[in-house]
Design a protein around this motif. Structure first.
Motif, PDB file in Angstrom:
ATOM      1  N   LEU A 221     -74.825  57.107  12.831  1.00  0.00           N
ATOM      2  CA  LEU A 221     -74.111  58.377  12.960  1.00  0.00           C
ATOM      3  C   LEU A 221     -72.621  58.244  12.685  1.00  0.00           C
ATOM      4  O   LEU A 221     -72.037  59.081  11.977  1.00  0.00           O
ATOM      5  N   ALA A 222     -71.962  57.232  13.216  1.00  0.00           N
ATOM      6  CA  ALA A 222     -70.521  57.082  13.015  1.00  0.00           C
ATOM      7  C   ALA A 222     -70.203  56.870  11.539  1.00  0.00           C
ATOM      8  O   ALA A 222     -69.288  57.499  10.988  1.00  0.00           O
ATOM      9  N   CYS A 243     -57.992  64.961   9.558  1.00  0.00           N
ATOM     10  CA  CYS A 243     -59.170  64.654  10.376  1.00  0.00           C
ATOM     11  C   CYS A 243     -59.014  63.261  10.974  1.00  0.00           C
ATOM     12  O   CYS A 243     -58.724  62.292  10.257  1.00  0.00           O
ATOM     13  N   ARG A 244     -59.209  63.186  12.289  1.00  0.00           N
ATOM     14  CA  ARG A 244     -59.149  61.897  12.995  1.00  0.00           C
ATOM     15  C   ARG A 244     -60.513  61.633  13.632  1.00  0.00           C
ATOM     16  O   ARG A 244     -61.043  62.480  14.348  1.00  0.00           O
ATOM     17  N   ILE A 245     -61.055  60.449  13.360  1.00  0.00           N
ATOM     18  CA  ILE A 245     -62.372  60.083  13.879  1.00  0.00           C
ATOM     19  C   ILE A 245     -62.225  58.922  14.855  1.00  0.00           C
ATOM     20  O   ILE A 245     -61.604  57.916  14.545  1.00  0.00           O
ATOM     21  N   GLU A 246     -62.806  59.107  16.053  1.00  0.00           N
ATOM     22  CA  GLU A 246     -62.858  58.038  17.046  1.00  0.00           C
ATOM     23  C   GLU A 246     -64.327  57.742  17.348  1.00  0.00           C
ATOM     24  O   GLU A 246     -65.067  58.629  17.761  1.00  0.00           O
ATOM     25  N   ALA A 247     -64.716  56.484  17.130  1.00  0.00           N
ATOM     26  CA  ALA A 247     -66.108  56.095  17.365  1.00  0.00           C
ATOM     27  C   ALA A 247     -66.143  54.673  17.893  1.00  0.00           C
ATOM     28  O   ALA A 247     -65.307  53.843  17.517  1.00  0.00           O
ATOM     29  N   VAL A 286     -66.842  60.385  18.932  1.00  0.00           N
ATOM     30  CA  VAL A 286     -68.219  59.925  19.093  1.00  0.00           C
ATOM     31  C   VAL A 286     -68.287  59.049  20.348  1.00  0.00           C
ATOM     32  O   VAL A 286     -67.474  58.133  20.513  1.00  0.00           O
ATOM     33  N   ALA A 287     -69.245  59.352  21.237  1.00  0.00           N
ATOM     34  CA  ALA A 287     -69.413  58.581  22.467  1.00  0.00           C
ATOM     35  C   ALA A 287     -70.892  58.336  22.714  1.00  0.00           C
ATOM     36  O   ALA A 287     -71.752  59.095  22.262  1.00  0.00           O
ATOM     37  N   ILE A 296     -68.208  65.215  19.275  1.00  0.00           N
ATOM     38  CA  ILE A 296     -67.362  66.364  19.587  1.00  0.00           C
ATOM     39  C   ILE A 296     -66.512  66.699  18.363  1.00  0.00           C
ATOM     40  O   ILE A 296     -65.783  65.837  17.854  1.00  0.00           O
ATOM     41  N   PHE A 297     -66.602  67.939  17.891  1.00  0.00           N
ATOM     42  CA  PHE A 297     -65.730  68.449  16.849  1.00  0.00           C
ATOM     43  C   PHE A 297     -64.658  69.300  17.552  1.00  0.00           C
ATOM     44  O   PHE A 297     -64.945  70.409  18.008  1.00  0.00           O
TER      45      PHE A 297
END
Length: 378
Positions: A221-222, A243-247, A286-287, A296-297
């Motif tokens: 998914l990430a 856009c910032r992605i945390e995974a 992403v958690a 979460i968006f």
């Protein structure tokens, strides 16, 4: 309902029969000895009762008299002991009449463990299922009518504009070639909007019909989200957004249809670009917890009014009716399609909005786990 052998209706009638015979025997035995006692103490008594008793015994005989009396007493005792069963049968009959008149919510009380109690329970279950079936059919008809109404309304608006501008051109009511091209451009844009609405409607119908099950495969998914958002860099830059992605590190495998999941996430991203670009950032968090993955968006645009939140995933619902003309709006099916897709992947989605940010939260079970709960993660 579990019932023992002795609680069957057959044995209840047997017990009632035996109890009636025993009661009759006891009464006849007591009556016989009371009569003998009365006659022996008053051999010359001239009372009416004693005279009648002697006459019946002398003329008819004590055996026929006791037989007739026994039959009458047996019927009386049998009716008395079986009265509760007869009353319950009448109650079940009354409940069936209520249901026959359309009151399927009526419940027959289950008062025993015999066949009558089992029958009452089964009738209640049957009525409940029938009511549920009728309610579902009624809801389906309402949903179909609502869908037709929504489609008619949303098709009519752009189609009316297209016809109006084309008629303006057809009747040569434009000033020059520049104005003609301007009207053609408007009609073209309205046609694109009409095509998008029809495409969304087709997709929504296909997804909710259940005729084509999703082609589930294992996805990281990430990594899937990172690849997807690379395609949106130009649109985000054009809107002045980042856009910032945390995974978490490592692989987060879920089972999903990648093509459908792209469509679902695209709707959430394009919504953020369309309605929340003043917030400048789109955060994707992403958690993982307890066998589930939460995505979460989060955008930082204008909050969604609390009164609109419960209806946001309904088809043709738009939280801000006025922004359609300002931003170009949508078909009103985007979030409904997203919800249908997420649920087809055994996931769940919810939305929360405050003065600080708006969050669309999707939850998926890890590969090999059960369905996700929309409120499992916080």
């Amino acid at each position: 309902m579990k019932r023992s052998f002795v609680h069957s209706l057959f044995w209840k009638f047997i017990f009632t029969f035996i109890a009636s015979i025993l009661s009759v025997s006891a009464v006849l035995w007591i009556g016989y000895y009371l009569a003998a006692l009365l006659l022996s103490f008053n051999p010359s008594s001239s009372s009416i009762f004693t005279m009648l008793l002697r006459w019946f015994i002398n003329q008819i005989g004590s055996l026929p008299l006791m037989t007739v009396t026994g039959v009458i007493l047996f019927l009386a005792f049998f009716f008395l002991y079986s009265r509760s069963m007869i009353t319950y049968i009448e109650e079940i009959t009354g409940g069936l009449k209520e249901m026959a008149h359309g009151n399927l919510a009526y419940k027959i009380p289950v008062k025993s463990f015999d066949e009558l109690g089992v029958m009452a329970e089964h009738i209640n279950v049957m009525a409940s299922r029938l009511k549920q079936s009728i309610d579902e059919e009624r809801d389906a008809v309402k949903a179909k009518n609502d869908l037709i109404t929504g489609v008619s309304h949303d098709l009519r608006t752009p189609l009316t504009s297209i016809i109006g501008f084309l008629e303006y051109i057809e009747t040569d009511r434009y000033k020059d070639e520049l104005e003609s091209r301007y009207y053609v451009n408007i009609a073209y844009e309205k046609s694109l909007k009409l095509k998008k609405l029809i495409d969304d409607l087709f997709d929504y119908t296909k997804l909710t019909s259940g005729e084509l099950p999703p082609a589930l495969e294992k996805l990281d998914l990430a990594n899937f989200l990172r690849q997807l958002m690379e395609e949106y860099v130009p649109l985000l830059e054009q809107a002045g957004m980042v856009c910032r992605i945390e995974a978490p590190a490592g692989t987060l495998l879920i089972e999903a249809d990648s093509a459908e999941l792209v469509r679902a996430f695209e709707n959430l991203v394009t919504n953020a670009i369309r309605y929340a670009k003043e917030g400048q950032y789109l955060d994707i968090l992403v958690a993982q917890a307890d066998g589930q993955v939460e995505v979460i968006f989060r955008n930082y645009g204008q909050p969604i009014p609390p009164s609109d939140l419960p209806y946001l995933f309904e088809r043709f619902y738009r939280a801000d009716k006025s922004r359609t003309n300002v931003t170009g709006g949508g078909s009103g099916l985007g979030l409904a399609i997203t919800k249908s897709i997420i649920e087809r992947q055994n996931g769940a989605i919810r939305v929360a909005s405050t003065g600080r940010c708006t969050e669309f939260v999707t939850v998926f079970p890890l590969a090999g786990k059960k369905e996700a709960s929309p409120h499992h993660l916080t």
